[in-house]
Design a protein around this motif. Structure first.
Motif, PDB file in Angstrom:
ATOM      1  N   SER A 157     124.983 -62.966 -24.129  1.00  0.00           N
ATOM      2  CA  SER A 157     124.111 -62.376 -25.109  1.00  0.00           C
ATOM      3  C   SER A 157     123.119 -61.516 -24.002  1.00  0.00           C
ATOM      4  O   SER A 157     122.439 -62.141 -23.069  1.00  0.00           O
ATOM      5  CB  SER A 157     123.224 -63.469 -25.567  1.00  0.00           C
ATOM      6  N   LYS A 158     122.741 -60.630 -24.760  1.00  0.00           N
ATOM      7  CA  LYS A 158     121.633 -59.589 -23.850  1.00  0.00           C
ATOM      8  C   LYS A 158     120.136 -59.838 -24.261  1.00  0.00           C
ATOM      9  O   LYS A 158     120.052 -59.744 -25.531  1.00  0.00           O
ATOM     10  CB  LYS A 158     122.309 -58.036 -24.237  1.00  0.00           C
ATOM     11  N   GLN A 159     119.499 -60.020 -23.243  1.00  0.00           N
ATOM     12  CA  GLN A 159     118.286 -60.465 -23.571  1.00  0.00           C
ATOM     13  C   GLN A 159     117.172 -59.393 -23.184  1.00  0.00           C
ATOM     14  O   GLN A 159     117.171 -59.012 -22.196  1.00  0.00           O
ATOM     15  CB  GLN A 159     117.752 -61.784 -22.720  1.00  0.00           C
ATOM     16  N   ALA A 160     116.186 -59.149 -24.090  1.00  0.00           N
ATOM     17  CA  ALA A 160     115.240 -58.447 -23.871  1.00  0.00           C
ATOM     18  C   ALA A 160     113.794 -59.404 -23.446  1.00  0.00           C
ATOM     19  O   ALA A 160     113.420 -60.088 -24.200  1.00  0.00           O
ATOM     20  CB  ALA A 160     114.815 -57.670 -25.098  1.00  0.00           C
ATOM     21  N   ARG A 161     113.518 -59.291 -22.225  1.00  0.00           N
ATOM     22  CA  ARG A 161     112.622 -60.136 -21.717  1.00  0.00           C
ATOM     23  C   ARG A 161     111.321 -59.677 -21.267  1.00  0.00           C
ATOM     24  O   ARG A 161     111.178 -58.728 -20.644  1.00  0.00           O
ATOM     25  CB  ARG A 161     113.185 -60.608 -20.281  1.00  0.00           C
ATOM     26  N   PHE A 162     110.296 -60.191 -22.099  1.00  0.00           N
ATOM     27  CA  PHE A 162     108.780 -59.818 -22.011  1.00  0.00           C
ATOM     28  C   PHE A 162     108.253 -60.752 -20.940  1.00  0.00           C
ATOM     29  O   PHE A 162     107.646 -61.612 -21.487  1.00  0.00           O
ATOM     30  CB  PHE A 162     108.250 -59.688 -23.388  1.00  0.00           C
ATOM     31  N   TYR A 163     108.143 -60.516 -19.810  1.00  0.00           N
ATOM     32  CA  TYR A 163     107.492 -61.266 -18.692  1.00  0.00           C
ATOM     33  C   TYR A 163     106.840 -60.630 -17.834  1.00  0.00           C
ATOM     34  O   TYR A 163     107.030 -59.239 -17.679  1.00  0.00           O
ATOM     35  CB  TYR A 163     108.824 -62.308 -18.004  1.00  0.00           C
ATOM     36  N   GLY A 164     106.079 -61.170 -16.728  1.00  0.00           N
ATOM     37  CA  GLY A 164     105.424 -60.665 -15.519  1.00  0.00           C
ATOM     38  C   GLY A 164     106.639 -60.292 -14.581  1.00  0.00           C
ATOM     39  O   GLY A 164     107.877 -60.739 -14.666  1.00  0.00           O
ATOM     40  N   SER A 206     118.902 -47.627 -26.986  1.00  0.00           N
ATOM     41  CA  SER A 206     119.926 -47.438 -26.145  1.00  0.00           C
ATOM     42  C   SER A 206     120.463 -48.808 -25.816  1.00  0.00           C
ATOM     43  O   SER A 206     121.782 -48.590 -25.327  1.00  0.00           O
ATOM     44  CB  SER A 206     119.423 -46.476 -24.979  1.00  0.00           C
ATOM     45  N   LYS A 207     120.220 -49.902 -26.045  1.00  0.00           N
ATOM     46  CA  LYS A 207     120.918 -51.232 -25.560  1.00  0.00           C
ATOM     47  C   LYS A 207     120.883 -52.090 -26.689  1.00  0.00           C
ATOM     48  O   LYS A 207     120.235 -51.991 -27.358  1.00  0.00           O
ATOM     49  CB  LYS A 207     119.885 -51.653 -24.488  1.00  0.00           C
ATOM     50  N   GLU A 208     122.263 -52.808 -26.771  1.00  0.00           N
ATOM     51  CA  GLU A 208     122.607 -53.647 -27.818  1.00  0.00           C
ATOM     52  C   GLU A 208     121.829 -55.173 -27.405  1.00  0.00           C
ATOM     53  O   GLU A 208     122.746 -55.886 -26.913  1.00  0.00           O
ATOM     54  CB  GLU A 208     124.123 -53.884 -27.920  1.00  0.00           C
ATOM     55  N   PHE A 209     120.546 -55.212 -27.544  1.00  0.00           N
ATOM     56  CA  PHE A 209     120.014 -56.575 -27.283  1.00  0.00           C
ATOM     57  C   PHE A 209     120.375 -57.626 -28.400  1.00  0.00           C
ATOM     58  O   PHE A 209     120.462 -57.139 -29.575  1.00  0.00           O
ATOM     59  CB  PHE A 209     118.369 -56.292 -27.154  1.00  0.00           C
ATOM     60  N   ASP A 210     120.625 -58.696 -28.021  1.00  0.00           N
ATOM     61  CA  ASP A 210     120.957 -59.947 -29.085  1.00  0.00           C
ATOM     62  C   ASP A 210     119.562 -60.759 -29.341  1.00  0.00           C
ATOM     63  O   ASP A 210     119.490 -61.160 -30.395  1.00  0.00           O
ATOM     64  CB  ASP A 210     121.733 -60.998 -28.451  1.00  0.00           C
ATOM     65  N   TYR A 211     118.580 -60.761 -28.385  1.00  0.00           N
ATOM     66  CA  TYR A 211     117.359 -61.515 -28.538  1.00  0.00           C
ATOM     67  C   TYR A 211     116.284 -61.062 -27.611  1.00  0.00           C
ATOM     68  O   TYR A 211     116.533 -60.643 -26.683  1.00  0.00           O
ATOM     69  CB  TYR A 211     117.670 -63.035 -28.490  1.00  0.00           C
ATOM     70  N   ILE A 212     114.816 -61.505 -28.219  1.00  0.00           N
ATOM     71  CA  ILE A 212     113.707 -61.083 -27.450  1.00  0.00           C
ATOM     72  C   ILE A 212     113.330 -62.443 -26.901  1.00  0.00           C
ATOM     73  O   ILE A 212     113.415 -63.575 -27.619  1.00  0.00           O
ATOM     74  CB  ILE A 212     112.803 -60.580 -28.261  1.00  0.00           C
ATOM     75  N   ASN A 213     112.971 -62.573 -25.715  1.00  0.00           N
ATOM     76  CA  ASN A 213     112.509 -63.793 -25.011  1.00  0.00           C
ATOM     77  C   ASN A 213     111.207 -63.452 -24.116  1.00  0.00           C
ATOM     78  O   ASN A 213     111.268 -62.888 -23.354  1.00  0.00           O
ATOM     79  CB  ASN A 213     113.471 -64.300 -23.965  1.00  0.00           C
ATOM     80  N   GLY A 214     110.053 -64.059 -24.402  1.00  0.00           N
ATOM     81  CA  GLY A 214     109.154 -64.149 -23.503  1.00  0.00           C
ATOM     82  C   GLY A 214     107.492 -64.816 -23.994  1.00  0.00           C
ATOM     83  O   GLY A 214     107.630 -65.595 -24.885  1.00  0.00           O
ATOM     84  N   TYR A 215     106.709 -64.279 -23.278  1.00  0.00           N
ATOM     85  CA  TYR A 215     105.267 -64.651 -23.624  1.00  0.00           C
ATOM     86  C   TYR A 215     104.895 -64.154 -24.940  1.00  0.00           C
ATOM     87  O   TYR A 215     104.969 -62.922 -25.373  1.00  0.00           O
ATOM     88  CB  TYR A 215     104.253 -64.144 -22.503  1.00  0.00           C
ATOM     89  N   THR A 216     104.133 -65.033 -25.535  1.00  0.00           N
ATOM     90  CA  THR A 216     103.664 -64.867 -27.136  1.00  0.00           C
ATOM     91  C   THR A 216     103.012 -63.448 -27.193  1.00  0.00           C
ATOM     92  O   THR A 216     103.143 -62.663 -27.949  1.00  0.00           O
ATOM     93  CB  THR A 216     103.304 -66.155 -27.739  1.00  0.00           C
ATOM     94  N   SER A 217     101.712 -63.676 -26.413  1.00  0.00           N
ATOM     95  CA  SER A 217     100.784 -62.704 -26.891  1.00  0.00           C
ATOM     96  C   SER A 217     101.357 -61.281 -26.547  1.00  0.00           C
ATOM     97  O   SER A 217     101.034 -60.403 -27.202  1.00  0.00           O
ATOM     98  CB  SER A 217      99.502 -62.981 -25.672  1.00  0.00           C
ATOM     99  N   SER A 218     102.215 -60.953 -25.348  1.00  0.00           N
ATOM    100  CA  SER A 218     102.526 -59.848 -25.330  1.00  0.00           C
ATOM    101  C   SER A 218     103.621 -59.187 -26.360  1.00  0.00           C
ATOM    102  O   SER A 218     103.636 -57.919 -26.782  1.00  0.00           O
ATOM    103  CB  SER A 218     103.529 -59.549 -23.828  1.00  0.00           C
ATOM    104  N   PRO A 238     119.966 -52.817 -34.209  1.00  0.00           N
ATOM    105  CA  PRO A 238     120.741 -53.684 -35.241  1.00  0.00           C
ATOM    106  C   PRO A 238     121.336 -54.924 -34.581  1.00  0.00           C
ATOM    107  O   PRO A 238     121.864 -55.773 -35.632  1.00  0.00           O
ATOM    108  CB  PRO A 238     121.714 -52.559 -35.802  1.00  0.00           C
ATOM    109  N   THR A 239     121.405 -54.997 -33.335  1.00  0.00           N
ATOM    110  CA  THR A 239     122.502 -56.264 -32.932  1.00  0.00           C
ATOM    111  C   THR A 239     121.373 -57.324 -32.735  1.00  0.00           C
ATOM    112  O   THR A 239     121.695 -58.471 -32.438  1.00  0.00           O
ATOM    113  CB  THR A 239     122.920 -55.911 -31.527  1.00  0.00           C
ATOM    114  N   LEU A 240     120.152 -57.150 -32.765  1.00  0.00           N
ATOM    115  CA  LEU A 240     119.185 -58.236 -32.478  1.00  0.00           C
ATOM    116  C   LEU A 240     119.311 -59.265 -33.636  1.00  0.00           C
ATOM    117  O   LEU A 240     119.462 -59.144 -34.798  1.00  0.00           O
ATOM    118  CB  LEU A 240     117.570 -57.661 -32.774  1.00  0.00           C
TER     119      LEU A 240
END
Length: 459
Positions: A157-164, A206-218, A238-240
Motif C-alpha cells: 500500500s502506498k502511503q502519503a506521509r505527513f511528517y517532519g 499523479s500518484k496512486e496513494f492508498d492512505y494518508i498517515n501523519g500528524y493530526t494538525s497538519s 480515487p485509490t485513497l
C-alpha cells in the motif's frame, strides 16, 4: 530448453516476491524477525477470553521476574517488588529513565544488538530507549495487523506521509531512503502554505496513494485548504482508502471535516515510540487497546488501580521487552477505559491530555490544558480566517493565544474568548492574543496545542 525456461520463470517469481515484500525484507535484513513475531501475534490472538487472564498474569510475572534477575537498574528501582504481588511493583516515571542507556540495559544487551531510538520529547522529558529485536518485530507485527483491518498492507500500500523530516543532508536522505523502502511519499509539515498545499494536490493527482498517515494538525490544515478550494481528495486520488492520524489530539469536528474533504474514513491512533501502538480505532469505531503485548492500567494519584469508566493516569507494562524494562510505566497521559472493556479487548474511551499539561490557576484549581484549547477552538475557528493556533500559559493568571490568520481577530472576538475562558474556569484571567506568521513545531513536526511555561517549582 524447457528446463531453462522453467528456471527463468521460477527466478522471476522469486524476484517479484522479494519486491512485493520489500518492507518485511528490510526488517529481516536489519535483524528483526518479523515472520516469527507475526506467528507469535497470531497465537496470542487465538487465546479466548476465558484463558486470556491466565496469559496476561503469566506474562506480567515473567517480565517482572526477568528484569529483577537480569537488569541491575530495575532490581535497584524495584528492590521490594515481588512478581506475584502486582501491588508491590513500583510505578516507573520518565525521570527514572533519564540516565545513560548503558546503565539501564539488561544483561547480554547493548547498543549493537537492540533497536535504539529516542522519545519525541513532547512530554518535556525525552530519553533514549531500547527494545530487543523480537520485541521490536512484535511492534511492527501489531502495526501491520491494525492497518490490515482497513485493507492496508505495508508491503504494497502506498502511503502519503505527513511528517517532519531532518533538514541536515545525512538525516534527510536517510529518511527518504526509508520512505522508498516503505512505499511512502513524504509531505513535509514545516510548510503549510496554500502554495505548498496546491503542490500537494498535484502530487496526489499523479500518484496512486492508498492512505494518508501523519500528524493530526497538519492533515487538518490540508483538509481546510481543500474545503477553501472546494476540492475533494477522493476525486483527485480515487485509490485513497483511509487516513490514519497520530501523535496529536483528534477533535470530532476536525475528524468530520477530514472525512468530508478526503472522502475516506479517518482512523485515530494513539501510540508511544518506546512501547507500541497503545490504541487503534477498529472498524466498529472503538479505540481498541493493544492487549496482546501491553498491559494498560488506569491509576489514581496514590497508584491504586481504578475501575473501568474512571479517569486517571495511564500506566503501561511492555510484556515482551527484555532489553529494557517498561514495567508499570507512567506514560504521562490521562485517560479513561470504557466500562465495556474486557482484559482481552480493553477500549480507550477517552484520552484527556498529558499530566504535565495541567494548568494551575490563581485559585489553586487545576485544569487540563486541552480544556483551554477546546473552549477557544469553538470560538476562534468560527471566524474562518484562522488557520491554526496554540495556547501558552505564562503565569497562573496569564495565557497567550498565538494564531495564524489572514487578518487580525476582531476586538469583539477577543472579548468573547476571554469571557468564555472565565465562564468555564474562573474570573481574573488575562488572555492575550498574538498573530504570528507561522507556529513553531518540534523537530519532528509535531504541534503542541497547549504548553505551560511556568517552572514546576512555581506551579
Amino acid at each position: 530448453m524447457l528446463r531453462i525456461h522453467e528456471l527463468f520463470l521460477f527466478t522471476l517469481r522469486k524476484i517479484c516476491l522479494l519486491v512485493l515484500n520489500l518492507f518485511d525484507l528490510s526488517l529481516k535484513f536489519n535483524g528483526f524477525p518479523i515472520g516469527k513475531a507475526t506467528l507469535a501475534l497470531n497465537d496470542i490472538q487465538q487465546i479466548n477470553e476465558t484463558n486470556f487472564e491466565t496469559y496476561l498474569n503469566n506474562k506480567k510475572q515473567d517480565i517482572v521476574s526477568y528484569h529483577l534477575k537480569h537488569t541491575p537498574f530495575y532490581s535497584k528501582l524495584a528492590k521490594n517488588a515481588s512478581p506475584f504481588d502486582w501491588n508491590s511493583i513500583p510505578v516507573m516515571t520518565k525521570n527514572d529513565l533519564q540516565q545513560p542507556l548503558n546503565d539501564r540495559f539488561s544483561e547480554g544487551y547493548n547498543q549493537k544488538n537492540v533497536y535504539v531510538n529516542k522519545t519525541s520529547g513532547s512530554s518535556g522529558n525525552p530519553f533514549v530507549f531500547a527494545k530487543d529485536k523480537f520485541c521490536h518485530a512484535l511492534t511492527w507485527a501489531i502495526i501491520k495487523n491494525r492497518f490490515g483491518w482497513y485493507g492496508l498492507d505495508f508491503n504494497s500500500s502506498k502511503q502519503a506521509r505527513f511528517y517532519g523530516i531532518p533538514l541536515d543532508k545525512k538525516g534527510y536522505f536517510k529518511e527518504r531512503f526509508k520512505d522508498a523502502l516503505s512505499k511512502r511519499y513524504r509531505f513535509s509539515v514545516f510548510d503549510l502554505s496554500d502554495e505548498a498545499f496546491h503542490n500537494y494536490t498535484r502530487i496526489f493527482e499523479s500518484k496512486e496513494f492508498d492512505y494518508i498517515n501523519g500528524y493530526t494538525s497538519s492533515i487538518v490544515q490540508f483538509a481546510k485548504y481543500l474545503e477553501r478550494q472546494n476540492l475533494h481528495l477522493k476525486n483527485i486520488c480515487p485509490t485513497l482508502k483511509a487516513c490514519v492520524v497520530t501523535s496529536e489530539m483528534l477533535f470530532e469536528n476536525d475528524k468530520a471535516l477530514m472525512e468530508t474533504q478526503f472522502g475516506v474514513p479517518v482512523i485515530n491512533e494513539y501510540g508511544a515510540s518506546e512501547l507500541d501502538i497503545i490504541a487503534f480505532q477498529n472498524p466498529k469505531k472503538e479505540w481498541q487497546v493493544t492487549s496482546e503485548t501491553l498491559c494498560v492500567e488506569i491509576l489514581d494519584e496514590n497508584n491504586n488501580i481504578l475501575p473501568y469508566g474512571e479517569e486517571g493516569r495511564i500506566v503501561i507494562t511492555s510484556l515482551y521487552n527484555k532489553a529494557h524494562p517498561f514495567i508499570r510505566y507512567d506514560i504521562g497521559d490521562i485517560g479513561i477505559l470504557s466500562k465495556q472493556s474486557t482484559l482481552k479487548k480493553p477500549i480507550l474511551e477517552k484520552l484527556i491530555g498529558r499530566t504535565n499539561d495541567m494548568a494551575i490557576l490563581p485559585s489553586g484549581k487545576k485544569a487540563a490544558g486541552l480544556t483551554f484549547y477546546y473552549i477557544t477552538k469553538s470560538i476562534i475557528e468560527d471566524d474562518g480566517s484562522v488557520k491554526e493556533f496554540i495556547i501558552e500559559q505564562h503565569q497562573k493568571d496569564t495565557f497567550v493565544i498565538k494564531y495564524v490568520s489572514s487578518e487580525e481577530l476582531s476586538t469583539k472576538k477577543m472579548k468573547l474568548i476571554s469571557k468564555e475562558m472565565e465562564h468555564y474556569l474562573e474570573n481574573g484571567l488575562h488572555i492575550h492574543l498574538e498573530r504570528v506568521q507561522q507556529l513553531e513545531r518540534s523537530k519532528s513536526g509535531k504541534l503542541k496545542q497547549f504548553s505551560s511555561l511556568i517552572p514546576k517549582e512555581n506551579s
